[in-house]
Design a protein around this motif. Structure first.
Motif, mmCIF file in Angstrom:
data_model
loop_
_atom_site.group_PDB
_atom_site.id
_atom_site.type_symbol
_atom_site.label_atom_id
_atom_site.label_comp_id
_atom_site.label_asym_id
_atom_site.label_seq_id
_atom_site.Cartn_x
_atom_site.Cartn_y
_atom_site.Cartn_z
ATOM 1 N N PHE A 1 26.878 2.733 80.404
ATOM 2 C CA PHE A 1 26.988 3.693 80.888
ATOM 3 C C PHE A 1 26.734 4.475 82.399
ATOM 4 C CE2 PHE A 1 28.432 5.815 77.021
ATOM 5 C CZ PHE A 1 27.809 4.774 75.879
ATOM 6 N N ASN A 2 26.936 3.744 82.648
ATOM 7 C CA ASN A 2 26.599 3.743 84.740
ATOM 8 C C ASN A 2 28.383 5.074 84.857
ATOM 9 O OD1 ASN A 2 24.448 3.072 84.832
ATOM 10 N ND2 ASN A 2 25.582 0.742 84.679
ATOM 11 N N THR A 3 28.286 5.446 86.385
ATOM 12 C CA THR A 3 29.074 6.207 86.809
ATOM 13 C C THR A 3 30.384 4.903 87.322
ATOM 14 O OG1 THR A 3 27.302 7.562 88.135
ATOM 15 C CG2 THR A 3 29.196 7.035 88.568
ATOM 16 N N LEU A 4 31.583 5.219 86.940
ATOM 17 C CA LEU A 4 32.347 4.180 86.905
ATOM 18 C C LEU A 4 32.124 3.637 88.240
ATOM 19 C CD1 LEU A 4 33.345 2.060 84.602
ATOM 20 C CD2 LEU A 4 35.648 3.657 84.876
ATOM 21 N N ALA B 1 38.898 7.469 78.683
ATOM 22 C CA ALA B 1 39.295 7.459 77.377
ATOM 23 C C ALA B 1 40.079 6.509 77.695
ATOM 24 C CB ALA B 1 41.077 7.961 77.077
ATOM 25 N N PRO B 2 39.993 5.438 78.393
ATOM 26 C CA PRO B 2 39.916 3.982 78.495
ATOM 27 C C PRO B 2 38.935 3.332 78.488
ATOM 28 C CG PRO B 2 41.070 4.532 80.416
ATOM 29 C CD PRO B 2 41.095 5.485 79.748
ATOM 30 N N SER B 3 37.497 3.491 79.340
ATOM 31 C CA SER B 3 36.408 3.554 78.962
ATOM 32 C C SER B 3 35.955 3.786 77.766
ATOM 33 C CB SER B 3 35.348 4.432 79.802
ATOM 34 O OG SER B 3 35.696 4.752 81.161
ATOM 35 N N LYS C 1 24.395 10.766 77.884
ATOM 36 C CA LYS C 1 26.176 9.440 78.445
ATOM 37 C C LYS C 1 26.520 9.916 76.895
ATOM 38 C CE LYS C 1 24.212 8.279 82.943
ATOM 39 N NZ LYS C 1 24.447 6.882 83.296
ATOM 40 N N ILE C 2 27.715 10.356 77.627
ATOM 41 C CA ILE C 2 28.998 10.071 76.406
ATOM 42 C C ILE C 2 30.324 9.596 77.252
ATOM 43 C CG2 ILE C 2 28.495 11.841 74.589
ATOM 44 C CD1 ILE C 2 29.960 13.553 75.721
ATOM 45 N N ASN C 3 31.224 8.389 76.331
ATOM 46 C CA ASN C 3 32.251 7.849 76.575
ATOM 47 C C ASN C 3 33.404 8.569 75.135
ATOM 48 O OD1 ASN C 3 32.584 5.786 74.816
ATOM 49 N ND2 ASN C 3 31.792 4.665 76.884
ATOM 50 N N SER C 4 34.331 7.686 74.743
ATOM 51 C CA SER C 4 35.371 8.748 73.332
ATOM 52 C C SER C 4 34.372 7.825 72.127
ATOM 53 C CB SER C 4 36.357 7.964 74.208
ATOM 54 O OG SER C 4 36.818 7.122 73.808
#
Lengths: 139, 248
Positions: free
Chosen positions: A55-58, B32-34, B139-142
């Motif tokens: 979850f780091n900055t991409l 979305a890809p992440s 922190k989040i992603n999909s």
């Protein structure tokens, strides 16, 4: 073929159990042994994977690793880099700045762990005959 | 010389690509890809995590599967029997990682769960177990989210004690403390500490009256402006396998 699998497993293991960036040692040792420019696409793709899993900055890990490896290559033009002193110092300061950028707790302690891990890999490879391993990497 | 030029070329190309990805990532296009990539690794991370921290073997025969299902079922039924928070606002999630936690060496400060923005989770939402506050989404992603625990040094919220005293709850790495308590307040060990509530208009944030823990010791000095107290949570953060996110 074995090397990408080792990198992959280390990153997965790290994402579950640790926040110590062990991949630093691996990428640095890979470059030191091979001095191969193909290390850049490797650190790029694995850096993206690390950023997603942690979850780091991409992109931030890829940028840092590219810079880190490039500075190592500049250093190699003037000095011998296949020495324990270089490996220890570069591992320590490289991982320390990375951990400070990510505001990771216990940064100095973790950097020390990574440096010792790098030295352990180095001496293991020396024991296993570095020349043979370098040849197998460049095949 | 040629090799150095090649290194420089590779460096420039991949540095440019990384910067380009950084900028794209900031726009949110790559969420979305992440999330998709993260989802692929979720089962891979979940198995070793539960095997190590729940003292389970990796043997996935029927007996182990049944035990796992029983525990999940119990967690769900326990959660939905409590009245605060309301069960209709909860999203269940499984813990798949706790980086930085090494049993016997470090204390857990973060968790990674297998639910993300696709499940309605947003940054800042509270994570609970029963009526106990576990942490908040950072922190989040999909498909995944990162939870900072109440023991994390970056965790701060307002809280209240049973006696009525109001203070600031903060994580200290290996525990929780409540500070900024007036010296005139009578704080007793064993008193429950609850959240005061810090929700936004859209409902994200920490709801009031969630249990943080109980007071184990009080640090009161006449020469100080405020008194502090140490809190012990009722939750063992090293053994959590299922949590719930308050989504509304």
């Amino acid at each position: 073929m074995i090397l990408p699998i080792i990198f992959f497993l280390i990153i997965i293991f790290q994402s579950i159990f640790l926040s110590t960036p062990l991949f630093f040692s691996l990428f640095l040792m890979y470059f030191i042994l091979t001095k191969n420019p193909t290390v850049f696409p490797i650190v790029f793709f694995y850096g993206i994977l690390i950023d997603i899993l942690f979850f780091n900055t991409l992109g931030i890990t890829s940028i840092y690793l590219c810079l880190f490896i490039f500075i190592s290559s500049l250093y190699s033009k003037k000095f011998e880099i296949q020495t324990p002193h270089f490996i220890f110092a570069f591992s320590f300061f490289g991982s320390l700045f990375y951990l400070l950028i990510l505001s990771s707790p216990f940064a100095i302690f973790k950097s020390l762990i990574i440096s010792l891990f790098s030295i352990a890999i180095y001496y293991s490879l020396v024991f296993l005959d570095t020349k043979k391993i370098r040849t197998s990497f460049t095949k | 010389m040629r090799k150095q030029n090649t290194i420089l070329f590779y460096f420039a190309v991949f540095l440019f690509l990384s910067i380009f990805l950084l900028i794209l990532g900031k726009t949110g296009i790559l969420n979305a890809p992440s999330g998709f990539i993260s989802k692929i690794f979720t089962p891979l991370r979940g198995i070793p995590h539960s095997a190590v921290y729940k003292n389970k073997s990796l043997d996935v025969d029927q007996a182990s599967q049944l035990e796992k299902l029983k525990k999940e079922n119990k967690a769900l039924s326990d959660q939905f029997q409590v009245s605060n928070p309301r069960s209709s606002t909860l999203t269940p999630a499984t813990v798949i990682g706790s980086p930085s936690f090494i049993p016997g060496v470090t204390f857990p400060e973060e968790l990674i769960i297998d639910s993300g923005s696709a499940d309605g989770i947003k940054i800042g939402q509270a994570v609970v177990l029963g009526s106990n506050l576990v942490g908040t989404i950072s922190k989040i992603n999909s498909s995944n989210s990162k939870v900072i625990l109440v023991t994390n040094k970056n965790f701060v919220t307002t809280g209240k004690i049973e006696s009525g005293a109001i203070g600031v709850i903060k994580g200290v790495g290996d525990g929780i403390e409540i500070g900024n308590l007036l010296l005139s307040q009578d704080i007793k060990t064993g008193s429950k500490v609850l959240t005061k509530g810090s929700q936004d208009l859209d409902g994200s944030g920490i709801p009031p009256d969630l249990i943080v823990g109980e007071i184990t010791s009080v640090d009161k000095k006449a020469s100080s402006l405020f008194q502090n107290a140490s809190i012990k949570s009722y939750v063992d953060f090293s053994k959590i396998s299922n949590v719930f996110v308050i989504t509304k």
